[in-house]
Design a protein around this motif. Sequence first.
Motif, mmCIF file in Angstrom:
data_model
loop_
_atom_site.group_PDB
_atom_site.id
_atom_site.type_symbol
_atom_site.label_atom_id
_atom_site.label_comp_id
_atom_site.label_asym_id
_atom_site.label_seq_id
_atom_site.Cartn_x
_atom_site.Cartn_y
_atom_site.Cartn_z
ATOM 1 N N TRP A 61 91.149 42.090 123.053
ATOM 2 C CA TRP A 61 90.717 41.576 121.759
ATOM 3 C C TRP A 61 89.203 41.403 121.725
ATOM 4 C CZ3 TRP A 61 88.473 36.653 120.928
ATOM 5 C CH2 TRP A 61 88.374 35.849 122.077
ATOM 6 N N ALA A 62 88.689 41.210 120.521
ATOM 7 C CA ALA A 62 87.272 40.923 120.308
ATOM 8 C C ALA A 62 87.146 39.974 119.116
ATOM 9 C CB ALA A 62 86.493 42.209 120.034
ATOM 10 N N SER A 63 86.053 39.245 119.066
ATOM 11 C CA SER A 63 85.861 38.226 118.025
ATOM 12 C C SER A 63 85.813 38.816 116.623
ATOM 13 C CB SER A 63 84.580 37.440 118.294
ATOM 14 O OG SER A 63 83.465 38.312 118.234
ATOM 15 N N CYS A 68 93.317 40.255 115.379
ATOM 16 C CA CYS A 68 93.338 39.354 116.541
ATOM 17 C C CYS A 68 93.521 37.904 116.076
ATOM 18 C CB CYS A 68 92.059 39.486 117.357
ATOM 19 S SG CYS A 68 91.817 41.131 118.076
ATOM 20 N N ARG A 69 92.963 37.582 114.930
ATOM 21 C CA ARG A 69 93.111 36.227 114.379
ATOM 22 C C ARG A 69 94.576 35.928 114.051
ATOM 23 N NH1 ARG A 69 88.654 33.587 113.268
ATOM 24 N NH2 ARG A 69 86.684 34.677 113.455
ATOM 25 N N GLN A 70 95.333 36.949 113.693
ATOM 26 C CA GLN A 70 96.758 36.781 113.416
ATOM 27 C C GLN A 70 97.576 36.750 114.699
ATOM 28 O OE1 GLN A 70 98.027 39.893 110.778
ATOM 29 N NE2 GLN A 70 96.334 39.544 109.363
ATOM 30 N N SER A 71 97.151 37.492 115.710
ATOM 31 C CA SER A 71 97.945 37.595 116.941
ATOM 32 C C SER A 71 97.844 36.352 117.821
ATOM 33 C CB SER A 71 97.544 38.832 117.748
ATOM 34 O OG SER A 71 96.241 38.705 118.285
ATOM 35 N N PHE A 72 96.726 35.641 117.787
ATOM 36 C CA PHE A 72 96.554 34.492 118.684
ATOM 37 C C PHE A 72 97.581 33.389 118.448
ATOM 38 C CE2 PHE A 72 92.745 34.274 121.551
ATOM 39 C CZ PHE A 72 92.582 35.650 121.639
ATOM 40 N N PRO A 73 97.847 32.973 117.216
ATOM 41 C CA PRO A 73 98.886 31.946 117.031
ATOM 42 C C PRO A 73 100.257 32.412 117.544
ATOM 43 C CG PRO A 73 97.519 32.098 115.074
ATOM 44 C CD PRO A 73 97.143 33.259 115.959
ATOM 45 N N TRP A 74 100.579 33.678 117.330
ATOM 46 C CA TRP A 74 101.846 34.214 117.823
ATOM 47 C C TRP A 74 101.878 34.208 119.354
ATOM 48 C CZ3 TRP A 74 103.044 38.613 120.716
ATOM 49 C CH2 TRP A 74 104.406 38.894 120.832
ATOM 50 N N ALA A 100 80.063 34.767 120.785
ATOM 51 C CA ALA A 100 80.986 35.238 119.746
ATOM 52 C C ALA A 100 82.424 34.909 120.128
ATOM 53 C CB ALA A 100 80.820 36.739 119.524
ATOM 54 N N ALA A 101 82.763 35.115 121.388
ATOM 55 C CA ALA A 101 84.111 34.774 121.869
ATOM 56 C C ALA A 101 84.333 33.265 121.795
ATOM 57 C CB ALA A 101 84.305 35.275 123.295
ATOM 58 N N ALA A 102 83.334 32.489 122.188
ATOM 59 C CA ALA A 102 83.461 31.034 122.169
ATOM 60 C C ALA A 102 83.674 30.520 120.743
ATOM 61 C CB ALA A 102 82.225 30.389 122.793
ATOM 62 N N THR A 103 82.955 31.092 119.775
ATOM 63 C CA THR A 103 83.113 30.689 118.379
ATOM 64 C C THR A 103 84.522 31.004 117.884
ATOM 65 O OG1 THR A 103 80.757 30.996 117.935
ATOM 66 C CG2 THR A 103 82.233 31.029 116.033
ATOM 67 N N PHE A 104 85.010 32.199 118.214
ATOM 68 C CA PHE A 104 86.381 32.587 117.843
ATOM 69 C C PHE A 104 87.375 31.585 118.427
ATOM 70 C CE2 PHE A 104 90.416 34.604 118.636
ATOM 71 C CZ PHE A 104 90.620 35.487 117.604
ATOM 72 N N LEU A 105 87.224 31.268 119.721
ATOM 73 C CA LEU A 105 88.176 30.374 120.395
ATOM 74 C C LEU A 105 88.062 28.931 119.902
ATOM 75 C CD1 LEU A 105 87.953 31.908 123.958
ATOM 76 C CD2 LEU A 105 89.903 32.034 122.378
ATOM 77 N N ASP A 106 86.891 28.529 119.389
ATOM 78 C CA ASP A 106 86.767 27.206 118.758
ATOM 79 C C ASP A 106 87.601 27.150 117.476
ATOM 80 O OD1 ASP A 106 85.093 26.155 120.694
ATOM 81 O OD2 ASP A 106 83.246 26.533 119.547
ATOM 82 N N GLN A 107 87.617 28.265 116.753
ATOM 83 C CA GLN A 107 88.356 28.336 115.489
ATOM 84 C C GLN A 107 89.857 28.554 115.713
ATOM 85 O OE1 GLN A 107 86.414 31.550 113.446
ATOM 86 N NE2 GLN A 107 84.515 30.407 113.153
ATOM 87 N N ILE A 108 90.177 29.376 116.697
ATOM 88 C CA ILE A 108 91.576 29.725 116.990
ATOM 89 C C ILE A 108 91.784 29.561 118.494
ATOM 90 C CG2 ILE A 108 93.365 31.490 116.801
ATOM 91 C CD1 ILE A 108 91.567 32.791 114.613
ATOM 92 N N PRO A 109 92.108 28.359 118.930
ATOM 93 C CA PRO A 109 92.253 28.106 120.370
ATOM 94 C C PRO A 109 93.372 28.937 120.998
ATOM 95 C CG PRO A 109 92.166 26.048 119.128
ATOM 96 C CD PRO A 109 92.312 27.156 118.133
ATOM 97 N N MET A 131 91.951 47.895 118.415
ATOM 98 C CA MET A 131 91.959 46.435 118.583
ATOM 99 C C MET A 131 92.918 45.787 117.610
ATOM 100 S SD MET A 131 90.029 45.198 120.834
ATOM 101 C CE MET A 131 88.895 45.927 121.952
ATOM 102 N N PRO A 132 93.659 44.808 118.030
ATOM 103 C CA PRO A 132 93.935 44.521 119.426
ATOM 104 C C PRO A 132 94.899 45.562 119.984
ATOM 105 C CG PRO A 132 95.300 43.117 118.044
ATOM 106 C CD PRO A 132 94.416 43.919 117.128
ATOM 107 N N SER A 133 94.926 45.681 121.293
ATOM 108 C CA SER A 133 95.915 46.507 121.989
ATOM 109 C C SER A 133 96.599 45.615 123.002
ATOM 110 C CB SER A 133 95.260 47.685 122.715
ATOM 111 O OG SER A 133 94.922 48.700 121.807
ATOM 112 N N ALA A 134 97.918 45.657 123.015
ATOM 113 C CA ALA A 134 98.680 44.814 123.929
ATOM 114 C C ALA A 134 99.596 45.681 124.778
ATOM 115 C CB ALA A 134 99.494 43.795 123.149
ATOM 116 N N TYR A 135 99.699 45.321 126.038
ATOM 117 C CA TYR A 135 100.543 46.011 127.003
ATOM 118 C C TYR A 135 101.523 44.994 127.560
ATOM 119 C CZ TYR A 135 96.931 49.509 126.626
ATOM 120 O OH TYR A 135 96.059 50.432 126.115
#
Length: 171
Positions: A61-63, A68-74, A100-109, A131-135
């Motif tokens: 993923w990337a900020s 990616c913003r949708q996948s994190f809660p799932w 950029a990653a830290a800002t994303f993770l502050d918004q979507i832990p 992006m995102p790609s999941a294995y």
Amino acid sequence: MTLITLSPLRQLGAATTLALAIGLPALAQAAEPAPALELPTQKGTVSLEDLKGKVVLLDFWASWCGPCRQSFPWMNDMQAKYGDQGFEVVAVNLDQDENAAATFLDQIPANFTVAYDAEGKTPEAYEVMGMPSAYLIDRNGNIHSQHIGFHNDRKESYEEDIRSLLSAAQN
């Protein structure tokens, strides 16, 4: 006529991309060992070798990535639901700017392991194509399936794959 030979992992990616383009779910291929991974996290390092015996969802993923913003809660939900059964989410951030990653993770832990690969060597080894790609990696360290992007209408299918691998015996 020119024949193009693809590595097995590239074949998996190409087949999956074709399947997604025509509306089919991600494809599973014959088991192929997941490329080695050892990356820094906020708490040390994470290694796929150390996670053998667990079912791993390896997510790139990337900020700047909207899906990616949708996948994190799932992924948080899946980690909470199946973590005690031997399931582990490892999300590899590819941002070159760690702020950029830290800002994303502050918004979507993330309630799972976040690793960092600003040099992009790991997605190269996995031949990431979007992006995102999941294995999804089985308990023996083999790639079971992959999906590119995150599709809310496929969450049930993604979760069924996780449950299936969790219930499978380790060889």
